[in-house]
Scaffold this active site. Structure first.
Site, PDB file in Angstrom:
ATOM      1  N   GLU A 208       0.814  -1.222   0.000  1.00 34.14           N
ATOM      2  CA  GLU A 208       0.000   0.000   0.000  1.00 34.14           C
ATOM      3  C   GLU A 208       0.842   1.264   0.000  1.00 34.14           C
ATOM      4  O   GLU A 208       1.736   1.440   0.831  1.00 34.14           O
ATOM      5  CB  GLU A 208      -0.928   0.011   1.220  1.00 34.14           C
ATOM      6  CG  GLU A 208      -1.844   1.212   1.290  1.00 34.14           C
ATOM      7  CD  GLU A 208      -2.883   1.106   2.399  1.00 34.14           C
ATOM      8  OE1 GLU A 208      -3.695   2.042   2.530  1.00 34.14           O
ATOM      9  OE2 GLU A 208      -2.873   0.096   3.125  1.00 34.14           O
TER      10      GLU A 208
ATOM     11  N   LYS B 271      -8.473  -1.173   1.234  1.00 29.62           N
ATOM     12  CA  LYS B 271      -9.488  -1.593   2.205  1.00 29.62           C
ATOM     13  C   LYS B 271     -10.258  -2.730   1.555  1.00 29.62           C
ATOM     14  O   LYS B 271     -10.896  -2.556   0.528  1.00 29.62           O
ATOM     15  CB  LYS B 271     -10.436  -0.438   2.575  1.00 29.62           C
ATOM     16  CG  LYS B 271      -9.985   0.312   3.799  1.00 29.62           C
ATOM     17  CD  LYS B 271     -10.140  -0.555   5.040  1.00 29.62           C
ATOM     18  CE  LYS B 271      -9.284  -0.040   6.198  1.00 29.62           C
ATOM     19  NZ  LYS B 271      -7.952  -0.622   6.222  1.00 29.62           N
TER      20      LYS B 271
END
Length: 921
Positions: A714, A731
């Site tokens: 990420e 997410k």
């Protein structure tokens, strides 16, 4: 902003639905809403800080006659002379979506709104700007956590809604509930919390919905983030329903994404005035439909005589269709309202068309900011008290954003860059791994860095950067926040600076590490011609990590726990080796001060790389990878919290969400193993083989006894040389399947998951907000929403948010505006962090922070520290967690947390097991 003293959490005895339904005046003055018992105070005072909570009689309906100002007749406002823009006062209820509204209004109104917090101005100050100086044409009240019944949550908003009867006001979510509450409606729990989910809307054709279709089957879909609603049965006669939905009409983004989000059928420019709307109450569904209890929920209201409107949903969300049209319609409402004012002898003061600030006395205000900046240095949007008008926003920008305008510029030193390109070399020497081992392996990676794009998918990560100790400019920074009991400033801490010769210097940083870093970077100047032709942005500068607890320098609350490891560690690297994985090229770069001699780094490194042979570099693989034995593992990671404890925390998070305190909470925990004296570099080499990732990294800081072995997928935030900011939050995570068929099925399951889409959407809107604080109006956009990416062990849902940085904002302030990454906190960020600090039993340390670089040329690229083994003083820790939302299943959340630890934990155990086998032979 401090955590509201009026939490509706069921953990406390108030307020129940009975309290929510009690009369307005008694609610505002109720003992439960303005005081709390001593047990609760001792347990939770640290969440709230020192801000007093009180209710004043002048905000209670029916008591306006007691207000000293209300006794005066408000001056009649002059009609607006149209100059092509509308001036909005935007009240921020400490929400994480306010600057999405700011961005929308900036482009629609033609001038950015002024943003103030709900406790920043007294009523007297607001009165001056709104009436004496007529500085604003309308008011927008933002969403926010909590309840309109709690003065700490709603601030000045109730007073504005009561007293500003002749100013157009639009309340969103919490602002909508406040409009209902202040006029006597009851605010109650919704049938279910709805966060990050979409609903179809029916409306009555009011001007606010001009050119927007109506009905569940239309393409008018809105995003909802709320746990409380206005009870429609309690709606007073002066409030008119203008929009509604069915309580079970919710779905995911993929289910509700319309084929065409262009504007709906035109109403031919007609305007439904307030009297016409009053005549049209048949729009509101009857209490019973087909013999069944009415299931409609209010989504919009307006006042019958004031130009006040409320919307329960979020028009500013990326997934709401016609959101911009709603804000445009509110502008038209404002223009039409002032046009119809009958005061030919009066004219409103026109704002300077080139004004940098919309509040009066702008120049004087900026001078006050300059004089007082030293007292709020290092603070952020949420830090400043309302003691002075110097905390007012200028041009909608947070006070800390002015840092480069009001600080005296330090003396700058010009750094020059020399570089050499070695074409097609990477595959000839066996890859980046062999290059790192040849250059830095003999020292076992001590005091070295490797920002390692180890993922085989070149589209996700093209460049890697590495470097080690050495050079006249090289230094290491080690920063630790002070104990909160030692100091008055929550930012303060101790900095140790070590140069390449081992000399050290200690400093106490009153204003914190980020302020120091900002000053360091601003003291460097460069010549753009030096790096022209390079396909990447990092050309030397600071490389390292920022811990989660640095959030206190970004407006977050005081840290409840102290990290054992340093809170920030960085090298200043003057010598860098860069690898282009796509074109197979190697670049060697070296910085030096102007008028100083160049070093031999370029020549020496080039010779080493060219002389490397495949047969020579294979020895590194043989020496560093562990044996793949089958010996029984005698030890493993131990979680700080048991399954039962973690599930209980998830349930508490869900209760906070139900009570409107948060939309999403990213709960985490730590897993520990005392591994003794291990080889961090060997461990990292094993981890990158087992779990390659696009934002992987190896860092070793020998004097801090600290190593990070990171396999993060990420990106937190990147700033390129064109001024473009990019965030890529993750997410939604699911394990890979054991067969290709199962793998595709699981990938599709993740893509269509309503819960995971809700999680992702909430964080996308949060990151849009964070970027919106520092980006040019209208530039924040989402090129990729909810893409599913596949890695070695998991599938993840990833979105991309971009925006063009304002020219007067420094790189460090961009980080300050968004740190910690929203995917690790939840939303609204401030309230969520406060809640999480109360639930988590230790500091997150470097986990949830960032690893990356701040280049000397003003660019940066930072990851989110997840899937990472932090080794400090012979203890290995792996942090993990997940986003808790209203749709969460506590047992499944625990399993997701375990899944996220699996890859790094297995790599550590395999490596240590293999090392033990070799030692025993």
């Amino acid at each position: 902003m401090n955590f509201s003293l009026c939490s509706t959490s069921s953990e406390f005895a108030y307020p129940s639905d009975y309290a929510l339904r009690s009369p307005v005046s008694s609610r505002l003055f109720s003992r439960e809403l303005v005081r709390f018992d001593e047990t609760w105070k001792q347990k939770y005072t640290y969440l709230r800080g020192s801000r007093k909570v009180f209710a004043s009689r002048h905000i209670v309906p029916g008591h306006l006659e007691d207000s000293s100002i209300a006794n005066k007749s408000l001056p009649r406002r002059e009609p607006v002379e149209r100059v092509g823009f509308v001036r909005t006062l935007l009240i921020d209820n400490y929400d994480s979506y306010t600057f999405n509204i700011y961005q929308a209004l900036s482009t629609i109104n033609g001038v950015p709104p002024v943003v103030i917090r709900n406790d920043e101005w007294t009523w007297e100050e607001a009165y001056r700007y709104l009436y004496e100086d007529t500085a604003f044409d309308n008011i927008v009240i933002s969403p926010g956590p909590g309840s309109p019944m709690c003065p700490a949550d709603i601030g000045i908003c109730l007073r504005l809604l009561l007293e500003c009867r002749d100013i157009p006001i639009l309340g969103v979510c919490l602002g909508h509930q406040a409009l209902g509450y202040v006029h006597g409606a009851q605010v109650v729990h919704a049938p279910e919390p709805v966060h990050g989910r979409l609903s179809g809307i029916e409306h009555d054709g009011n001007l606010l919905f001009s050119d927007i279709p109506s009905g569940r089957n239309s393409d008018f879909k809105v995003v909802r983030y709320h746990s409380l609603i206005i009870d429609k049965e309690s709606l007073p006669k002066e409030l008119i329903p203008i929009a509604w939905t069915i309580y079970d009409d919710t779905g995911s983004f993929s289910e509700n994404t319309p084929v065409n989000t262009s504007l709906g059928p035109s109403r031919n420019g007609s305007v439904i005035s307030v009297p016409e709307t009053l005549k049209n109450q048949s729009y509101w569904p009857s209490p019973h439909v087909d013999g069944k209890q009415d299931r409609h929920i209010l989504m919009g209201i307006m006042h019958s005589t004031f130009p006040h409107y409320g919307l329960q949903f979020h028009p500013e969300s990326i997934a709401t269709t016609y959101g911009s049209q709603i804000f445009k319609n509110f502008k038209d409402v404002t223009v039409d309202y002032w046009r119809r004012c009958k005061s030919p002898s009066l004219r409103r003061r026109m704002i300077n068309g080139t004004a940098n600030m919309q509040v009066p006395s702008a120049c004087q205000l900026l001078k006050e900011l300059s004089r007082t900046r030293s007292t709020v240095n290092g603070s952020s949007y949420y830090d400043n008290s309302r003691n002075s008008l110097s905390t007012a926003k200028t041009n909608g920008v947070d006070v800390f954003d002015l840092v480069d305008l009001v600080y005296p510029k330090p003396h700058t030193k010009l750094l020059r860059l020399k570089w050499k390109k070695l074409e097609g070399l990477v595959h000839k020497v066996g890859g980046s791994r062999n290059i790192f081992m040849e250059l830095y392996g003999n020292s076992r990676g001590n005091d070295a860095f490797w920002l390692d794009t180890s993922c085989s998918d070149k589209a996700r990560g093209r460049f890697s950067f590495m470097g080690g100790k050495g050079g006249s400019l090289w230094k290491q920074l080690t920063f630790s926040l002070s104990d909160q009991s030692e100091i008055t400033s929550k930012h303060a801490g101790h900095l140790l600076i070590e140069d390449a010769h081992g000399s050290t210097e200690k400093r106490f940083l009153e204003e914190g590490f980020l302020d120091f870093l900002r000053k360091e970077l601003s003291s460097i100047s460069y010549d753009e011609k030096d790096f022209k032709g390079l396909p990447f942005d990092f050309c030397g500068g600071y490389v390292g990590c920022i811990g989660y607890d640095i959030k206190v320098e970004c407006g977050m609350p005081i840290n409840r726990h102290k990290s054992k490891a340093p809170d920030a560690c960085f090298f200043f690297a003057e010598n860098v080796v860069a690898i282009d994985h796509q074109l197979d090229d190697v670049y060697v770069l070296s910085l030096h001060e102007e008028d100083t001699a160049e070093t031999s780094f370029l020549k020496d490194t080039e010779e080493k790389l060219i002389s490397m042979s495949v047969s020579f570099t294979r020895k590194w693989k043989d020496q560093t990878l562990p044996a793949k034995g089958s010996s029984q593992r005698k030890a493993s990671f131990v979680p700080d919290k048991s399954r039962e404890q973690y599930i209980n925390d998830v349930e508490r998070c869900m209760q906070y969400i139900k009570d409107g305190e948060s939309y999403e909470l990213c709960l985490t925990t730590q897993n520990r193993w005392r591994i003794g004296n291990t080889d961090p570099l060997g461990l990292y080499l094993h981890l990158r083989e087992k779990n390659p990732a696009p934002y992987a990294a190896f860092l070793n800081f020998s004097n801090a006894n600290l190593s990070l072995c990171c396999s993060s997928p990420e990106r937190f935030l990147q700033l390129d040389r064109n001024g473009m900011l990019e965030a890529k939050p993750i997410k939604g995570t699911i394990a890979r399947g054991s067969t290709p068929e199962e793998d595709e099925l699981l990938k599709l399951q993740l893509k269509l998951s309503e819960k995971n889409q809700a999680e992702n959407l909430m964080i996308v809107d949060l990151l849009r907000n964070d970027l919106g604080r520092v980006c040019e109006p209208g530039s924040v956009h989402v090129p990729n929403l909810m893409d599913v990416e596949t890695y070695t062990t998991v599938h993840t849902m990833v979105s991309t948010i971009r925006g063009l940085k304002k020219t007067d904002i420094s790189p460090v302030e961009c980080v300050r505006a968004a740190f910690p990454g929203g995917s690790m906190t939840g939303a609204p960020k401030l309230r969520s962090v406060e809640i999480l600090d109360s639930l988590e039993n230790c500091s997150r340390g470097l986990y949830s922070g960032s690893i990356g670089y701040f280049s000397y040329n003003g660019t940066f690229d930072l990851n989110i520290v997840i899937r990472t083994v932090v080794i400090h003083e012979d203890e290995a820790t792996i942090g993990a967690g997940g986003a808790i939302v209203a749709l969460s299943n506590p047992e499944e959340e625990f399993e997701e947390m375990i899944l996220k630890t699996r890859a790094p934990a297995n790599a550590v155990m395999e490596f240590c097991s293999g090392s033990n086998e070799r030692d025993s032979k």
